[in-house]
Design a protein around this motif. Structure first.
Motif, PDB file in Angstrom:
ATOM      1  N   LYS A 320      30.980  38.615  39.063  1.00 43.54           N
ATOM      2  CA  LYS A 320      31.970  37.821  39.796  1.00 43.54           C
ATOM      3  C   LYS A 320      31.850  36.348  39.437  1.00 43.54           C
ATOM      4  N   ILE A 323      33.333  35.721  35.913  1.00 44.53           N
ATOM      5  CA  ILE A 323      34.794  35.787  35.938  1.00 44.53           C
ATOM      6  C   ILE A 323      35.379  34.517  36.530  1.00 44.53           C
ATOM      7  N   PRO A 329      41.576  36.109  35.736  1.00 40.46           N
ATOM      8  CA  PRO A 329      42.320  37.370  35.612  1.00 40.46           C
ATOM      9  C   PRO A 329      43.775  37.179  35.213  1.00 40.46           C
ATOM     10  N   ASN A 333      42.459  40.102  29.987  1.00 37.42           N
ATOM     11  CA  ASN A 333      42.367  41.522  30.314  1.00 37.42           C
ATOM     12  C   ASN A 333      40.884  41.848  30.456  1.00 37.42           C
ATOM     13  N   ILE A 334      40.468  42.178  31.650  1.00 36.03           N
ATOM     14  CA  ILE A 334      39.047  42.347  31.956  1.00 36.03           C
ATOM     15  C   ILE A 334      38.721  43.836  32.048  1.00 36.03           C
ATOM     16  N   TYR A 335      37.739  44.250  31.252  1.00 31.85           N
ATOM     17  CA  TYR A 335      37.259  45.630  31.266  1.00 31.85           C
ATOM     18  C   TYR A 335      35.766  45.613  31.549  1.00 31.85           C
ATOM     19  N   ALA A 336      35.337  46.550  32.348  1.00 27.33           N
ATOM     20  CA  ALA A 336      33.928  46.609  32.721  1.00 27.33           C
ATOM     21  C   ALA A 336      33.423  48.029  32.572  1.00 27.33           C
ATOM     22  N   ILE A 360      35.814  42.673  42.311  1.00 28.23           N
ATOM     23  CA  ILE A 360      35.692  43.157  40.940  1.00 28.23           C
ATOM     24  C   ILE A 360      36.898  43.996  40.526  1.00 28.23           C
ATOM     25  N   CYS A 364      39.924  43.594  37.443  1.00 28.82           N
ATOM     26  CA  CYS A 364      39.709  44.394  36.236  1.00 28.82           C
ATOM     27  C   CYS A 364      40.949  45.218  35.882  1.00 28.82           C
ATOM     28  N   GLN A 365      41.140  45.387  34.587  1.00 29.62           N
ATOM     29  CA  GLN A 365      42.113  46.357  34.106  1.00 29.62           C
ATOM     30  C   GLN A 365      41.559  47.774  34.217  1.00 29.62           C
ATOM     31  N   HIS A 366      40.250  47.888  34.017  1.00 31.20           N
ATOM     32  CA  HIS A 366      39.632  49.211  34.063  1.00 31.20           C
ATOM     33  C   HIS A 366      38.135  49.032  34.323  1.00 31.20           C
ATOM     34  N   PHE A 367      37.605  49.864  35.210  1.00 26.74           N
ATOM     35  CA  PHE A 367      36.176  49.846  35.510  1.00 26.74           C
ATOM     36  C   PHE A 367      35.656  51.267  35.341  1.00 26.74           C
TER      37      PHE A 367
END
Length: 433
Positions: A320, A323, A329, A333-336, A360, A364-367
């Motif tokens: 966090k 970011i 955001p 494009n945030i991927y984790a 979070i 995110c686009q995808h976690f």
């Protein structure tokens, strides 16, 4: 891979058969690439690769006449046995000999496999073709790194492919009207009057002169002149490139063995290869944690040894912070991807859940959560017991949180699990059906 075949149909072959053949070869090459990916090391996936497909799978179907049946006429030059006019009897049996691949002696499984080398781009194109990223488009793009082309009016010179036909004909019409080019019906009307006139008509010579003048003026003023031509003009302009950041979170406490870390590394490498195929600008943030979390470089992330307990919320707090400070955001494009053996302090569950739900996951686009287990554990898809962290994330997923969870114990299951996480919805539905 896109195969465009512009060859004419040769004798004995049909377009439908050729198209089915090309589709079959592509499918076989794609399966060969996936099988090759299972055998080679993950770090070699981005390099050129040799793949093998069965030889009988690349043979194109064709029509042929069987020499031992039907009626066929041949004219042969003759030899010591046969002279002009002789007729040669049909061979006994009436079916002809069997060629290679049709059951002849020694023909069974006699074809070698077909080997060919794919370039890096071709290999990755087949490797990642039916995968997709969720929510690929962002509300705003940034980091201008390339130039695109856009329409910028018209120009008097250019490629024939860019000829603006409508604008060219409009210019031609304006020029013909301004120069008073004779219309075709005027010439036709005057020719009809001359044809109907008698030889003694005193106006006949004048009409012939007028007709010749109209024809001469038509020749001097062409229908389309080079000055009428207009071409569509394009100019380069800066085009924004979508950018992505990939967060790699991993538990490095004493309970994480080298085998578990190796599984996590393989998954992260696959994810990185995938992201770099979808985005031009990809950054990676490595966050490792025990009961404390720190942002580190790649070498420290995978190589350094740590001891201590496990507190998952510390990694989420660190993510966090990063970011907030560096990756808005709205622009990224945030991927984790988080890898862990599932251990966590029981009292930390509510804190981790709140961090994910409130901070979070919305960013995110995808976690993706990958739970790595011992090498002697069951194959992917089986959870013999639900760990503390698995139960925490499972409750979050059931309540509507955008989090994907998988468990893996063996190296050979990394790629299938990755495909399960990022495969297209229609492909996954078809596989499940």
């Amino acid at each position: 891979m896109h195969i465009v075949d512009r060859r004419l149909n040769p004798g004995g072959k049909s377009l439908a058969n050729r198209q089915r053949f090309l589709r079959r070869v592509k499918d076989m090459a794609q399966r060969a690439v996936r099988e090759s990916a299972r055998e080679k090391d993950i770090k070699d996936l981005g390099r050129d690769g040799r793949v093998t497909v069965p030889g009988d799978g690349v043979r194109e179907p064709r029509f042929s006449r069987q020499s031992g049946t039907g009626f066929q006429d041949y004219i042969l030059p003759g030899n010591k046995t046969y002279v002009e006019g002789d007729r040669i009897e049909r061979p006994p049996g009436g079916s002809g000999g069997k060629g290679s691949g049709e059951g002849g002696e020694g023909s069974e499984n006699s074809e070698d496999a077909f080997n060919f080398v794919l370039t890096r781009d071709e290999f990755l194109e087949l490797f990642l073709e039916d995968l997709e990223l969720p929510d690929l488009a962002k509300r705003r793009l940034s980091v201008v790194e390339t130039e695109g082309l856009r329409r910028a009016g018209y120009t008097v010179s250019g490629s024939p492919a860019n000829l603006a036909l409508t604008r060219t004909l409009r210019n031609s019409m304006s020029r013909r009207i301004a120069l008073k080019r004779p219309k075709p019906n005027e010439i036709a009307e005057l020719e009809a009057r001359i044809a109907d006139a008698h030889g003694t008509d005193p106006l006949l010579p004048d009409m012939k002169l007028a007709l010749e003048a109209l024809r001469e003026r038509t020749r001097r003023i062409p229908y389309v002149d080079p000055i009428d031509l207009r071409y569509r003009r394009f100019e380069p302009y800066p085009r924004p490139i979508a950018q992505a950041v990939m967060f790699c979170l991993m538990d490095v406490s004493g309970s994480m063995t080298e085998h578990m870390k190796d599984l996590a590394k393989r998954f992260y490498i696959l994810l990185h290869i995938f992201l770099t195929r979808r985005y031009r600008h990809v950054e990676i943030v490595f966050i490792r944690h025990t009961d404390k979390a720190t942002e580190v470089d790649e070498e420290t992330f995978f190589g350094s040894r740590e001891t201590g307990g496990t507190l998952v919320s510390s990694a989420l707090v660190e993510m966090k912070r990063v970011i907030t400070e560096r990756y808005s955001p709205d622009d990224w494009n945030i991927y984790a991807a988080q890898a862990s053996d599932g251990d966590n302090v029981s009292s930390d569950g509510p804190t981790a859940t709140e961090l994910l739900r409130a901070h979070i996951l919305p960013a995110c686009q995808h976690f993706a959560y990958l739970e790595v287990g011992d090498e002697n554990g069951p194959r992917a898809g089986f959870v013999e017991h639900r760990t503390t962290l698995w139960r925490t994330y499972e409750g979050l997923a059931k309540s509507g949180g955008a989090i994907a969870m998988r468990k893996v114990n063996h190296r050979r299951d990394i790629y299938p699990v990755f495909r399960d996480l990022f495969g297209r919805k229609d492909a996954r539905a078809e596989a499940e059906g």
